[in-house]
Scaffold this motif. Structure first.
Motif, PDB file in Angstrom:
ATOM      1  N   GLU A 190     -17.299  19.965  20.659  1.00 12.74           N
ATOM      2  CA  GLU A 190     -17.034  18.418  20.716  1.00 12.74           C
ATOM      3  C   GLU A 190     -17.043  17.939  19.223  1.00 12.74           C
ATOM      4  OE1 GLU A 190     -19.731  19.176  24.669  1.00 12.74           O
ATOM      5  OE2 GLU A 190     -19.740  19.647  22.427  1.00 12.74           O
ATOM      6  N   LEU A 224     -14.423  10.164  21.397  1.00 11.49           N
ATOM      7  CA  LEU A 224     -14.922  11.815  21.523  1.00 11.49           C
ATOM      8  C   LEU A 224     -13.663  12.964  21.491  1.00 11.49           C
ATOM      9  CD1 LEU A 224     -18.051  11.495  23.870  1.00 11.49           C
ATOM     10  CD2 LEU A 224     -17.891  11.257  21.285  1.00 11.49           C
ATOM     11  N   CYS A 238     -12.848  17.138  22.067  1.00  8.55           N
ATOM     12  CA  CYS A 238     -13.244  18.580  22.366  1.00  8.55           C
ATOM     13  C   CYS A 238     -12.216  19.455  22.022  1.00  8.55           C
ATOM     14  CB  CYS A 238     -13.747  18.499  23.699  1.00  8.55           C
ATOM     15  SG  CYS A 238     -14.197  20.129  24.301  1.00  8.55           S
ATOM     16  N   TRP A 242     -15.505  15.346  30.871  1.00  2.13           N
ATOM     17  CA  TRP A 242     -16.747  14.644  30.140  1.00  2.13           C
ATOM     18  C   TRP A 242     -17.828  14.616  30.992  1.00  2.13           C
ATOM     19  CZ3 TRP A 242     -16.751  15.257  24.959  1.00  2.13           C
ATOM     20  CH2 TRP A 242     -15.687  15.241  24.467  1.00  2.13           C
ATOM     21  N   HIS A 288     -20.999  15.805  27.245  1.00  5.55           N
ATOM     22  CA  HIS A 288     -20.765  17.292  27.024  1.00  5.55           C
ATOM     23  C   HIS A 288     -19.345  17.196  27.509  1.00  5.55           C
ATOM     24  CE1 HIS A 288     -24.768  18.922  26.378  1.00  5.55           C
ATOM     25  NE2 HIS A 288     -25.195  17.908  26.997  1.00  5.55           N
ATOM     26  N   CYS A 289     -18.303  18.107  26.728  1.00  5.05           N
ATOM     27  CA  CYS A 289     -17.524  18.763  27.305  1.00  5.05           C
ATOM     28  C   CYS A 289     -17.266  19.867  28.296  1.00  5.05           C
ATOM     29  CB  CYS A 289     -16.345  19.152  25.943  1.00  5.05           C
ATOM     30  SG  CYS A 289     -14.879  19.677  26.337  1.00  5.05           S
ATOM     31  N   GLY A 341     -19.612  22.340  26.446  1.00  4.72           N
ATOM     32  CA  GLY A 341     -19.871  22.376  24.948  1.00  4.72           C
ATOM     33  C   GLY A 341     -21.051  22.298  24.859  1.00  4.72           C
ATOM     34  N   THR A 372     -22.650  15.921  22.346  1.00  2.20           N
ATOM     35  CA  THR A 372     -22.530  15.262  21.271  1.00  2.20           C
ATOM     36  C   THR A 372     -23.300  13.994  21.508  1.00  2.20           C
ATOM     37  OG1 THR A 372     -21.482  14.086  19.319  1.00  2.20           O
ATOM     38  CG2 THR A 372     -20.336  14.370  21.670  1.00  2.20           C
TER      39      THR A 372
END
Length: 129
Positions: A6, A20, A22, A36, A94-95, A120, A123
């Motif tokens: 990410e 965002l 990824c 996400w 989070h992805c 992921g 972020t």
């Protein structure tokens, strides 16, 4: 080995926009899709948005009309455009890939039962008033 990376986290004022991204080296999630999740302090992780291999999308009610999930043509870049951000959007995002059955897949799809197979690292997005 699947790696989701990410980028794009940061700080933004309420009412502002942020995006965002990824990146995955190879897309292989036609059946179960990508999405996400986010987790705010003291709250459970929640699915924010998802997109299936056929383009089907899902949004949690709190972000409908404000967030847009999309993929690049090769589907190796997953994006989340966030507009009109609110302080409640503050969270670690989070992805995820290979989403649970039923999110953007059918009831008999070969997808996980409860949690995505791949995550992921997350972020941080901070929205200030």
């Amino acid at each position: 080995q699947v790696e989701l990376v990410e980028s794009g986290g940061g700080s933004v004022q309420a009412g502002g926009s942020h995006k965002l991204s990824c990146v995955v080296d190879r897309y292989s999630f036609e059946a179960c899709g990508m999405g996400w999740y986010r987790q705010a302090p003291g709250k459970e992780r929640e699915l924010v948005a998802a997109i299936g291999g056929d383009g089907t999308t899902y949004y949690v009610d709190s972000v409908k009309g404000r967030f847009t999930i999309s993929q690049s043509n090769a589907k190796t870049i997953l994006s989340l455009q966030m507009n009109n951000l609110e302080t409640d959007d503050t969270a670690v995002y989070h992805c995820a890939a290979d989403l649970p059955r039923g999110v953007v897949s059918g009831p008999v799809a070969p997808c996980p039962r409860q949690f995505p197979n791949y995550w992921g690292q997350g972020t941080q997005v901070t929205v200030s008033s």
